[in-house]
Design a protein around this motif. Sequence first.
Motif, mmCIF file in Angstrom:
data_model
loop_
_atom_site.group_PDB
_atom_site.id
_atom_site.type_symbol
_atom_site.label_atom_id
_atom_site.label_comp_id
_atom_site.label_asym_id
_atom_site.label_seq_id
_atom_site.Cartn_x
_atom_site.Cartn_y
_atom_site.Cartn_z
ATOM 1 N N GLY A 153 0.795 -1.214 0.000
ATOM 2 C CA GLY A 153 0.000 0.000 0.000
ATOM 3 C C GLY A 153 0.823 1.257 0.000
ATOM 4 N N MET A 154 2.127 1.151 0.196
ATOM 5 C CA MET A 154 3.008 2.309 0.257
ATOM 6 C C MET A 154 3.716 2.471 -1.081
ATOM 7 N N GLU A 155 3.563 3.633 -1.693
ATOM 8 C CA GLU A 155 4.111 3.865 -3.021
ATOM 9 C C GLU A 155 5.001 5.101 -3.010
ATOM 10 N N SER A 156 5.884 5.176 -4.017
ATOM 11 C CA SER A 156 6.645 6.392 -4.244
ATOM 12 C C SER A 156 5.820 7.346 -5.090
ATOM 13 N N LEU A 157 6.199 8.601 -5.076
ATOM 14 C CA LEU A 157 5.469 9.635 -5.797
ATOM 15 C C LEU A 157 6.181 9.978 -7.100
ATOM 16 N N ASP A 158 5.422 10.372 -8.093
ATOM 17 C CA ASP A 158 5.967 10.695 -9.409
ATOM 18 C C ASP A 158 6.206 12.196 -9.509
ATOM 19 N N TYR A 159 7.349 12.640 -8.977
ATOM 20 C CA TYR A 159 7.681 14.053 -9.045
ATOM 21 C C TYR A 159 8.276 14.441 -10.402
ATOM 22 N N GLU A 160 8.832 13.478 -11.116
ATOM 23 C CA GLU A 160 9.466 13.779 -12.394
ATOM 24 C C GLU A 160 8.415 14.073 -13.462
ATOM 25 N N VAL A 161 8.698 15.050 -14.308
ATOM 26 C CA VAL A 161 7.811 15.369 -15.422
ATOM 27 C C VAL A 161 8.028 14.350 -16.538
ATOM 28 N N VAL A 162 6.963 13.689 -16.948
ATOM 29 C CA VAL A 162 7.030 12.714 -18.028
ATOM 30 C C VAL A 162 6.881 13.461 -19.347
ATOM 31 N N GLU A 163 7.994 13.694 -20.017
ATOM 32 C CA GLU A 163 7.978 14.510 -21.244
ATOM 33 C C GLU A 163 7.693 13.633 -22.461
ATOM 34 N N SER A 164 6.524 13.020 -22.459
ATOM 35 C CA SER A 164 6.122 12.158 -23.568
ATOM 36 C C SER A 164 5.570 13.004 -24.709
ATOM 37 N N VAL A 165 5.248 12.325 -25.806
ATOM 38 C CA VAL A 165 4.623 13.015 -26.937
ATOM 39 C C VAL A 165 3.297 13.628 -26.514
ATOM 40 N N ALA A 166 2.532 12.885 -25.714
ATOM 41 C CA ALA A 166 1.257 13.409 -25.237
ATOM 42 C C ALA A 166 1.463 14.665 -24.394
#
Length: 787
Positions: free
Chosen positions: A43-56
């Motif tokens: 139940g414990m997760e890391s957070l996505d602080y990085e910007v995902v610079e995808s095509v979308a």
Amino acid sequence: MQGKDMPGVNGGGPMWKQLNNEPPDSPTHYSDDELMLGYRDRGMESLDYEVVESVAYREDQAQRGIWHHASYVTLKWTFALLIGIGTGLAAFFINIAVENFSGWKFAATFAVMKHSYFLGLVVYIACNGALVFSSVYIVTQFAPAAAGSGIPEIKAYLNGVDTPGILLFRTLIGKILGSIGSVGGGLALGKEGPLVHTGACIASVLGQGGSTKYNANWRWLRRFKNDRDRRDLVTCGCAAGVAAAFRSPVGGVLFALEEVTSWWRSQLLWRVFFTSAVVAIVVRTAMGWCKNGKCGHFSSGGFIIWDISGGQDDYSFYELLPMAMLGAIGGLLGALFNQLTIWISTWRRNVLHRQGNRVMIIEVLLVSLITSILSFGLPMMTTCKPCPDPAKYPDVTCPLPSSNYGNYVNFFCSNENEYNDLATIFFNTQDDAIRNLFSTNTPNEYTTRSLLTFLVMFFSLAVLTFGTAVPSGQFVPGIMIGATYGRLVGILVVNASRKNSVDEGTYALLGAASFLGGSMRMTVSLCVIMVEITNNLQLLPLIMLVLLISKAVGDAFNNGFYEEQVKLRSLPLLESRPQRFMRTLAAKDAISTRKVVQFSRVSKVSQIVAVLRSTDHNGFPVVDNLDTGEPVVIGLILRSYLLVLLQAKTDFQHNSLPGDIRGQISFRYNMRDFTKPVSSKGLSIYEINISPQEMDMYIDLQPFVNPTPYIVPEDMSLTKVYNLFRLLGLRHICVVPRPSQVVGVITRKDLLPEVLEEKNGLEELMSSRGRYFLPHDRNQPLLEDLM
């Protein structure tokens, strides 16, 4: 769009060098022993602080103009304003409730005591028990995440760890109502720590646009659903909580900077400072509104501010020795307090609390009963003292009327002109009790025996109470413990020097600072908080002295209070500095033994579903083939993106050929669709229904991958990897060999010292590894053939 047309660095070309042409591997599950560890909790997760610079993402950004950016910045400042107002009002409500419940409790107790002391004790126990029961019932039945101070969890959140439930709306309600019951019920804990958690919850709920579960959700507020923006809001909330708790706006900013955040930006500093200033204005306005008696008993106590500006304004060189002794005593007692709470909390979590909620409730009620009996019984065994001479102290009202609360309480005294010095601490709210201990120009108000009795009793109760299933903070108990032995040292100095310029209240303040420094190990922020709440800038050098000494002494025995609580909760927090042994390890030494789980650019739906169901990984390399047949990694895709694609089914296709869909993605998706709600309540693979026909279809993942994730060579020092991971707030780092093959992915759990030490052959690996030499077949430049 094969090979050269794939977006990589600067927009085109394969990003990494060729890989071994192997199919994606099936992952292995965690072992039962691993899952028993706290940091292995699913139940414990890391957070996505990085910007995902995808095509979308790039298409979404390309459609946004100057007005969108202006509205984005304006809304950030608006949120900072709302967080400050909300936290200030929450603190005001908590203080009003605590002061009034305490006032009614004391009034009822003193009224009944006129007829029978035993019935007075019964009423006192019943009032405390009712308030404490309301607190523990709310926590155990409604908001389990509201227990404790919440600061360790918030500190881990801002470090990149998302613990389930800590920022939900029900946690906010449970924290506010639970704090009122536990503090108003007279337990040896404070409301200041929970206020930090309250501010963080308010910030998170605003960032979420409200609460969907309780039908209080506003679409126009849902601009900051991603982890990166929510992190900024929670930081503002933490600073606002400290500013509201201590009326210390600058101290709140420094607390967020020193104690809870792992990173900092100048833009965020301005918003945090603005939020703290708003809190100060709201609190001051609320207090002004209550001055005319509109808030019941609140006008008698109020927010923490212990003005000792009329106390000792100078000190001699010889007083530095007892002041330094205060720092040493604070370091020793603070370290002892931390160690005792660790032992008791460990036993409580592993044994007692495993018995269920009923045992938790009984435990808190027993602690409340013990606290009430001691608080009522010990003053009855204390000899009353005559009131100060009215001619010498014309400003002193002794004893105080039964409807007022402060110094000189007449409790179990035979003479009307006497007061019970121990009752002036027990039969008051915490704010008033500290104000009494800090009071200046009140020599001989307390006897040495009474102070020693209270010190031993309250220290023991604080250790026993912390960790129970109620909201609990340690700021105020720490201040009361430190002020008590500080006043004792002050009495000794006054008797030894026999100078009128020496004031016991000054030593009480320094004692409070020393215990907090010895327990929590804060320096700059704590120093500013103590100066702001006492309104005495002249004591700044002395506060700095005792804080430095107490921290140095405490560090010799154990870690700070919140650091120890983080370890106790098994939160995978990355400390500010890597361990020394990491200098002799490389990035590849931290890679998990499990093989890399990866996807092809065009992957079959059934394969994606199988991988998501069989593993709990959150990042997957995506592989494509060049025209020559050489495999390359084109980026990293997150689990949350895959779940959205599976649920939407818009990108399902019948063939396995990649297509050129650039320019069409933005019409089908909003980037906020790929973010998950707060506290790890995102979409689950088991909630998505996919038909057998859809299982045979394919998805082109290329538009949704992050083509520029952070990568490091496998022989990079683990110390450098650690610092990179922590300072940038990363969730994944891809490790590549010299020919740029992906040999593994490091997560934050792989950098924990205890995990590294558990690896087989670590001692032999460390002893045999000094400098790193490249194998003959990998002796190539790091960036060769990457573009």
